[in-house]
Scaffold this motif. Structure first.
Motif, PDB file in Angstrom:
ATOM      1  N   LEU A 295      12.041 -90.179  -5.609  1.00  0.00           N
ATOM      2  CA  LEU A 295      10.643 -90.599  -5.620  1.00  0.00           C
ATOM      3  C   LEU A 295      10.493 -91.973  -4.982  1.00  0.00           C
ATOM      4  CD1 LEU A 295       7.694 -90.218  -6.457  1.00  0.00           C
ATOM      5  CD2 LEU A 295       8.287 -91.206  -8.704  1.00  0.00           C
TER       6      LEU A 295
ATOM      7  N   SER B  94      -2.427 -91.897  -4.651  1.00  0.00           N
ATOM      8  CA  SER B  94      -1.853 -90.880  -5.542  1.00  0.00           C
ATOM      9  C   SER B  94      -0.341 -91.042  -5.655  1.00  0.00           C
ATOM     10  CB  SER B  94      -2.190 -89.473  -5.034  1.00  0.00           C
ATOM     11  OG  SER B  94      -1.620 -89.242  -3.747  1.00  0.00           O
ATOM     12  N   PHE B  95       0.309 -91.437  -4.567  1.00  0.00           N
ATOM     13  CA  PHE B  95       1.757 -91.654  -4.608  1.00  0.00           C
ATOM     14  C   PHE B  95       2.089 -92.923  -5.402  1.00  0.00           C
ATOM     15  CE2 PHE B  95       0.915 -89.221  -0.738  1.00  0.00           C
ATOM     16  CZ  PHE B  95       1.788 -88.157  -0.913  1.00  0.00           C
TER      17      PHE B  95
ATOM     18  N   GLU C 141       0.383 -93.991  -7.904  1.00  0.00           N
ATOM     19  CA  GLU C 141       0.226 -93.635  -9.322  1.00  0.00           C
ATOM     20  C   GLU C 141       1.467 -92.916  -9.841  1.00  0.00           C
ATOM     21  OE1 GLU C 141      -3.055 -91.567 -12.316  1.00  0.00           O
ATOM     22  OE2 GLU C 141      -3.150 -91.174 -10.151  1.00  0.00           O
ATOM     23  N   ARG C 142       2.033 -92.006  -9.053  1.00  0.00           N
ATOM     24  CA  ARG C 142       3.245 -91.301  -9.485  1.00  0.00           C
ATOM     25  C   ARG C 142       4.387 -92.289  -9.735  1.00  0.00           C
ATOM     26  NH1 ARG C 142       3.781 -86.507  -4.975  1.00  0.00           N
ATOM     27  NH2 ARG C 142       1.546 -86.127  -4.748  1.00  0.00           N
TER      28      ARG C 142
ATOM     29  N   VAL D 244       3.801 -94.315 -12.948  1.00  0.00           N
ATOM     30  CA  VAL D 244       4.133 -93.546 -14.157  1.00  0.00           C
ATOM     31  C   VAL D 244       5.641 -93.523 -14.358  1.00  0.00           C
ATOM     32  CG1 VAL D 244       4.106 -91.252 -15.203  1.00  0.00           C
ATOM     33  CG2 VAL D 244       2.038 -92.138 -14.090  1.00  0.00           C
ATOM     34  N   ALA D 245       6.390 -93.286 -13.281  1.00  0.00           N
ATOM     35  CA  ALA D 245       7.850 -93.224 -13.367  1.00  0.00           C
ATOM     36  C   ALA D 245       8.449 -94.567 -13.775  1.00  0.00           C
ATOM     37  CB  ALA D 245       8.434 -92.775 -12.030  1.00  0.00           C
TER      38      ALA D 245
ATOM     39  N   GLU E   6       1.887 -98.012 -15.882  1.00  0.00           N
ATOM     40  CA  GLU E   6       0.540 -97.426 -15.920  1.00  0.00           C
ATOM     41  C   GLU E   6      -0.532 -98.474 -16.167  1.00  0.00           C
ATOM     42  OE1 GLU E   6       3.200 -94.159 -17.844  1.00  0.00           O
ATOM     43  OE2 GLU E   6       3.135 -96.349 -17.699  1.00  0.00           O
TER      44      GLU E   6
END
Length: 451
Positions: free
Chosen positions: A227, A344-345, A347-348, A351-352, A356
């Motif tokens: 990621l 959007s990337f 945000e991913r 989260v990882a 957040e």
């Protein structure tokens, strides 16, 4: 006192003379129709050339009128968002999009494989170059280190005087390949010799993408997640190219038109990009957000965050420049497509990484800033988050040091610079030489003893 001496008062006196004789009355620019910054009053750039490499859409025509629209960015006729969705989750996109920008068409599997092999073959530095050049005279300013390395590489190239187009292309490809090494190794030299930290130099590995190798070379343990590498890869793709009018790309065109060599052209582009008004914006975003966290008690309180933003615009907070960094763009109006697709990337990854709360704060600022700016400033077009607003946040989550933020921009943008250099060489045979109107009064010479 530095090695050149400390002139103090003498320099101040000379600067006073300089300002007195260099100052031009602002009204003269309007009187002579000069487009300051080569831009019209509404911010539109003065047309200086024609290009088939990329296009930026920020307005559309409705009923004969020019109206703002959501921004679109096109690489060689392809929407950049479609390109990202095309390789997302299947393969890394840096090499594929680099091929597209350089050669004007999407590669098939065989051509892409051959191009990747070419990049890998070029991904090496001359013998002892890291020791003898990069490690000597390390600097906190990695952009300066990168520029010095590029200029020094010219002395190792026996084809430097060859004007053939295929030679120019080969030189561009070589520099695209080694830019990550020059930047990361330059940082390691600074971190070791100036910051007194451990020194480690990892060589890039075959079969890895530019993003993967960048993380591998940067980190002590060479470790990274898929990621992390994919989000960095997308960041590189989004920063690759942005039209011929941006400062560093226009610099590439100008210096290319003089007949200068590839290394000098890229050094000039680097010098342009390092300016805080161009390539250093994401650093200011990160610093601004750090200051916000220190002064806003409740990050989830909309009114408290808005109050801080109002203080920014009123020049009462952070660096007191009156700017909300990462908001607005010289070209885009309602939105920056790079920021839209990147979010959007981001945000991913947030989260990882367990970030957040930080992401929520960024999102709140993105929503509130246009409202605050509209209330405080007269604006001729919409204001929205640009790609720099989120890229700095991504780099911080990837534990990339601030000193490398702008060099990473360069690692991506050299692809666009190379495409524009080749297009200039193929199509133009005239040096770029705009005009400046002189307002200098004629004076009679005065002998030294009579002054």
């Amino acid at each position: 006192m530095n090695q050149y001496g400390d002139f103090g008062k003498e320099t101040e006196e000379l600067m006073t003379i300089c300002e007195r004789n260099d100052r031009i009355p602002p009204e003269l620019f309007k009187e002579f129709g000069v487009k300051r910054g080569l831009r019209d009053v509404d911010g539109t750039g003065v047309l200086a050339g024609i290009s088939n490499i990329s296009r930026i859409d920020a307005f559309k025509t409705e009923d004969g009128k020019k109206v703002p629209c959501d921004g679109q960015l096109w690489y060689r006729g392809y929407n950049v968002i479609d390109l990202i969705h095309g390789f997302e989750g299947k393969r890394f996109g840096f090499e594929e999009v680099a091929y597209l920008l350089l050669f004007g068409e999407l590669p098939d599997a065989a051509k892409l494989g051959a191009f990747k092999s070419m990049l890998e073959e070029c991904r090496q530095l001359p013998t002892n170059f890291t020791r003898d050049v990069i490690m000597k005279a390390p600097s906190k300013d990695i952009m300066n280190s990168l520029t010095r390395s590029v200029l020094t590489l010219a002395s190792y190239d026996e084809t430097i005087a060859d004007q053939e187009l295929h030679t120019q292309l080969e030189q561009c490809i070589k520099l695209i390949s080694v830019f990550p090494m020059l930047a990361v190794y330059g940082y390691h030299a600074y971190n070791h010799y100036i910051c007194d930290d451990s020194l480690y130099i990892h060589r890039p590995q075959e079969g890895l993408s530019a993003a993967e190798n960048l993380l591998l070379m940067l980190r002590p343990d060479k470790a990274y997640t898929e990621l992390e590498a994919r989000v960095l890869d997308i960041a590189l793709v989004l920063h690759m190219e942005h039209g011929g009018g941006n400062n560093s790309t226009f610099t590439t065109r100008v210096v290319t038109s003089s007949g200068s060599d590839t290394y000098s052209v890229m050094a000039a582009a680097l010098s342009s990009l390092k300016g805080p008004k161009h390539g250093g914006a994401n650093i200011k975003v990160v610093e601004m957000m750090d200051d916000m966290r220190n002064h806003v008690k409740d990050w989830g309180d909309r009114d408290e965050v808005k109050n801080y933003l109002e203080q920014l615009v009123d020049k009462q907070a952070f660096d007191r420049k009156g700017l909300i960094y990462g908001m607005g763009h010289a070209v885009y109006s309602l939105s920056d497509p790079r920021a839209r697709v990147f979010k959007s990337f981001v945000e991913r990854l947030a989260v990882a990484k367990g970030r957040e709360k930080d992401f929520a704060l960024y999102s709140m600022v993105e929503n509130l800033a246009p409202e605050v700016i509209a209330e405080k400033r007269h604006i001729y077009k919409g204001v929205s988050a640009n790609v720099d607003f989120y890229s700095g946040f991504v780099y911080s989550m990837l534990d990339i040091p601030l000193e490398l933020y702008t060099p990473i921009f360069a690692i991506a943008r050299i692809v666009g610079w190379s495409a524009h250099r080749m297009e200039e060489l193929v199509n133009m045979d005239k040096i770029i030489r705009p005009a400046y109107r002189s307002i200098m009064p004629e004076k009679a010479y005065v002998p030294l003893e009579e002054r």
